[in-house]
Each structure stands twice: as C-alpha cells, then as structure tokens.
Scaffold this motif. Sequence first.
Motif, PDB file in Angstrom:
ATOM      1  N   LEU A  34       0.331  45.458 -26.518  1.00 32.87           N
ATOM      2  CA  LEU A  34       0.578  46.889 -26.478  1.00 32.87           C
ATOM      3  C   LEU A  34       0.742  47.461 -27.880  1.00 32.87           C
ATOM      4  CD1 LEU A  34       3.137  47.002 -23.539  1.00 32.87           C
ATOM      5  CD2 LEU A  34       0.748  47.732 -23.477  1.00 32.87           C
ATOM      6  N   LYS A  35       0.338  48.711 -28.010  1.00 35.48           N
ATOM      7  CA  LYS A  35       0.490  49.425 -29.276  1.00 35.48           C
ATOM      8  C   LYS A  35       1.465  50.580 -29.060  1.00 35.48           C
ATOM      9  CE  LYS A  35      -3.949  48.045 -31.039  1.00 35.48           C
ATOM     10  NZ  LYS A  35      -3.827  46.818 -30.381  1.00 35.48           N
ATOM     11  N   SER A  36       2.115  50.993 -30.115  1.00 34.61           N
ATOM     12  CA  SER A  36       3.052  52.109 -30.030  1.00 34.61           C
ATOM     13  C   SER A  36       2.333  53.337 -29.467  1.00 34.61           C
ATOM     14  CB  SER A  36       3.603  52.416 -31.418  1.00 34.61           C
ATOM     15  OG  SER A  36       4.575  53.421 -31.336  1.00 34.61           O
ATOM     16  N   GLY A  37       2.957  53.964 -28.485  1.00 36.22           N
ATOM     17  CA  GLY A  37       2.396  55.154 -27.862  1.00 36.22           C
ATOM     18  C   GLY A  37       1.664  54.891 -26.563  1.00 36.22           C
ATOM     19  N   ASP A  38       1.403  53.627 -26.225  1.00 37.37           N
ATOM     20  CA  ASP A  38       0.734  53.304 -24.964  1.00 37.37           C
ATOM     21  C   ASP A  38       1.620  53.715 -23.794  1.00 37.37           C
ATOM     22  OD1 ASP A  38      -1.452  52.223 -26.235  1.00 37.37           O
ATOM     23  OD2 ASP A  38      -0.857  50.132 -25.918  1.00 37.37           O
TER      24      ASP A  38
END
Length: 73
Positions: A25-29
């Motif tokens: 996961l990436k920040s903002g997902d």
Amino acid sequence: MKVKANNFYKFNPVMWDIIDPITNLKSGDIVQVKNLHGCPPANTMGHAHVYYDGKFAGLVHVNSLEKIDKGNR
C-alpha cells in the motif's frame, strides 16, 4: 483509534507500517477493513486486515487508517 469492519479508510502509514511494511500500500490508498474467518477481529492488538481494490492487501496498524466519508471514496 478503533476501526469498524467493512468501512473504508485512507491509508496514511504511521512509523510502524513504514519501518516494517507487510503490504504494498501507498500513502493515500483507500482501503476497506475486513474481519477474516479464523483471524482475530479488527482492533486486536491495534491491527486490522485490509482490502485494496477488492483484493487482500495485508495487516496494518489501525493508527495508519484515517476515516473518510462515503462521498470522498
């Protein structure tokens, strides 16, 4: 913080999820918390299982999840 199963949250990783990432996961997902059969429910020891784009994404710390309203999904 406590999260509820089947609700959507924005993933914003805290230090624990940055240092020891077990997801892609990436920040903002935008993720959905799920209680999986045979696994501890959400909030047990401060963690929750999450799904991203309908697929299992992993286990994250609940402090990495920010509540969003349904209009911003």
